[in-house]
Design a protein around this motif. Sequence first.
Motif, PDB file in Angstrom:
ATOM      1  N   UNK A 280       0.827  -1.202   0.000  1.00  0.00           N
ATOM      2  CA  UNK A 280       0.000   0.000   0.000  1.00  0.00           C
ATOM      3  C   UNK A 280       0.855   1.242   0.000  1.00  0.00           C
ATOM      4  N   UNK A 281       0.216   2.375  -0.114  1.00  0.00           N
ATOM      5  CA  UNK A 281       0.952   3.631  -0.172  1.00  0.00           C
ATOM      6  C   UNK A 281       1.681   3.943   1.124  1.00  0.00           C
ATOM      7  N   UNK A 282       1.198   3.449   2.253  1.00  0.00           N
ATOM      8  CA  UNK A 282       1.795   3.757   3.546  1.00  0.00           C
ATOM      9  C   UNK A 282       2.625   2.615   4.123  1.00  0.00           C
ATOM     10  N   UNK A 283       2.427   1.392   3.626  1.00  0.00           N
ATOM     11  CA  UNK A 283       3.169   0.275   4.191  1.00  0.00           C
ATOM     12  C   UNK A 283       2.842  -1.019   3.480  1.00  0.00           C
ATOM     13  N   UNK A 284       3.603  -2.059   3.837  1.00  0.00           N
ATOM     14  CA  UNK A 284       3.429  -3.388   3.252  1.00  0.00           C
ATOM     15  C   UNK A 284       3.441  -4.427   4.358  1.00  0.00           C
ATOM     16  N   UNK A 296       6.614  -0.318   7.431  1.00  0.00           N
ATOM     17  CA  UNK A 296       5.998   0.976   7.188  1.00  0.00           C
ATOM     18  C   UNK A 296       6.857   1.765   6.201  1.00  0.00           C
ATOM     19  N   UNK A 297       6.301   2.758   5.585  1.00  0.00           N
ATOM     20  CA  UNK A 297       7.046   3.503   4.560  1.00  0.00           C
ATOM     21  C   UNK A 297       8.264   4.225   5.137  1.00  0.00           C
ATOM     22  N   UNK A 298       8.181   4.649   6.414  1.00  0.00           N
ATOM     23  CA  UNK A 298       9.338   5.339   6.992  1.00  0.00           C
ATOM     24  C   UNK A 298      10.479   4.374   7.282  1.00  0.00           C
ATOM     25  N   UNK A 299      10.208   3.062   7.272  1.00  0.00           N
ATOM     26  CA  UNK A 299      11.239   2.063   7.513  1.00  0.00           C
ATOM     27  C   UNK A 299      11.646   1.338   6.228  1.00  0.00           C
ATOM     28  N   UNK A 300      11.159   1.823   5.090  1.00  0.00           N
ATOM     29  CA  UNK A 300      11.439   1.159   3.823  1.00  0.00           C
ATOM     30  C   UNK A 300      12.818   1.545   3.318  1.00  0.00           C
ATOM     31  N   UNK A 301      13.666   0.558   2.962  1.00  0.00           N
ATOM     32  CA  UNK A 301      15.000   0.874   2.441  1.00  0.00           C
ATOM     33  C   UNK A 301      14.917   1.514   1.051  1.00  0.00           C
ATOM     34  N   UNK A 302      16.045   2.042   0.599  1.00  0.00           N
ATOM     35  CA  UNK A 302      16.085   2.725  -0.691  1.00  0.00           C
ATOM     36  C   UNK A 302      17.122   2.042  -1.589  1.00  0.00           C
ATOM     37  N   UNK A 303      16.791   0.845  -2.078  1.00  0.00           N
ATOM     38  CA  UNK A 303      17.752   0.151  -2.935  1.00  0.00           C
ATOM     39  C   UNK A 303      17.849   0.806  -4.311  1.00  0.00           C
ATOM     40  N   UNK A 316      15.399  -9.208   4.389  1.00  0.00           N
ATOM     41  CA  UNK A 316      14.542  -9.950   5.318  1.00  0.00           C
ATOM     42  C   UNK A 316      14.636  -9.415   6.741  1.00  0.00           C
ATOM     43  N   UNK A 317      15.725  -8.716   7.063  1.00  0.00           N
ATOM     44  CA  UNK A 317      15.866  -8.165   8.424  1.00  0.00           C
ATOM     45  C   UNK A 317      15.166  -6.826   8.591  1.00  0.00           C
ATOM     46  N   UNK A 318      14.631  -6.286   7.530  1.00  0.00           N
ATOM     47  CA  UNK A 318      14.069  -4.945   7.563  1.00  0.00           C
ATOM     48  C   UNK A 318      12.550  -4.937   7.757  1.00  0.00           C
ATOM     49  N   UNK A 319      12.017  -6.066   8.220  1.00  0.00           N
ATOM     50  CA  UNK A 319      10.590  -6.188   8.498  1.00  0.00           C
ATOM     51  C   UNK A 319      10.380  -6.412   9.990  1.00  0.00           C
TER      52      UNK A 319
END
Length: 383
Positions: A280-284, A296-303, A316-319
């Motif tokens: 979703x726009x705010x999180x997955x 959440x979107x604020x915790x989403x990495x920027x690959x 996998x550690x970023x969830x």
Amino acid sequence: MTVHTLGIIMNGVTGRMGTNQHLVRSILAIRNQGGIALPDGDVIMPDPVLVGRQEHKLKALADTYGVERWSTDLDACLADPHNTIYFDSQSTLLRAESIRKAIAAGKHIYCEKPTAASLEESLELASLARASGIKNGVVQDKLFLPGLLKLKRLVDSGFFGRILSVRMEFGYWVFEGDWQPGQRPSWNYRKEEGGGIIVDMFAHWRYVLDNLFGEVRAVSCLGATHIPVRVDEQGAPYRCTADDAAYATFTLEGGIVVQANSSWTVRVDRDDLLTIQVDGTEGSAVAGLRSCKAQHRVMTPKPVWNPDVPNPFNFTEQWQEVPDNQPFDNGFKVQWELFLKHVVTGSPFPWDLLEGAKGTQLAELGLQSWNERRWVDVPELKL
């Protein structure tokens, strides 16, 4: 205190699912806990009678689990006024005829899905039940899995913002039966006996999608019979006439796009036999049968795509795990308790035979889409 004893005809529980989930982990578990306690102090106590065609299997099952009542005579059980509920977990092709008999006998109906072999029959059963005034319900077990309950919690909280897409991966490798016995009965691979993964799993995907994300509006489906010959329970080779894999896309109300792969010919390299990713726009989030993790979107990495250097991220550690925050009982048992309360107290139970017919509808439209190689709209069902 009043004890409401409900005689339940359990037809077709000698199979694996009927024995394990419906008899042992649901009805007998309810009996072992002392029944279902109601707010006014009353108790609902199920009293099962095991029904089937093979006497030796019924007797062995009853002896193993201490069930006093069993019978090969369905008509006699339906004629017994002590029995107020008819439950059916037979193979799909046998279900409709028995449910018709039970409705005519005035029994409340609870059954597995698909509710019938065709949409026409499924709607007929729903119409007969409504006209007779009996209470009726269909097993929608995946709605009560811990992983999906956590996912529903995220949806209801608005965690995702606007939901964009859903990706579902279901399945595992079912052995062909030659060098290792298959984990599923051979009729699953015979179209003429009601087999096929589209018929089996689209009934599940319909209620999961409708209840979690929005009503299904259209389907595009490609089926396949990847393994053309299997070996049955007696060691005899047979030709598979039903699909063992389905690759589908659904569109839901609100424009949500769903991709769903269902396969009995896939080796598992994921967290569970079923995984559902929601973006979703705010999180997955990614849910399995029991767990659910979110980002959440604020915790989403920027690959950044760069195949010339080693990947610097451990994705996998970023969830974050969604916590339990509540006890989770067996999903089949939870829905059984809700249905028995519905019968005794009239409390809401929205998963009726019409809801079950929606699953049959989606399976038929999926098969039509595959046959005609096109998108097919899903019209609203009404009685």
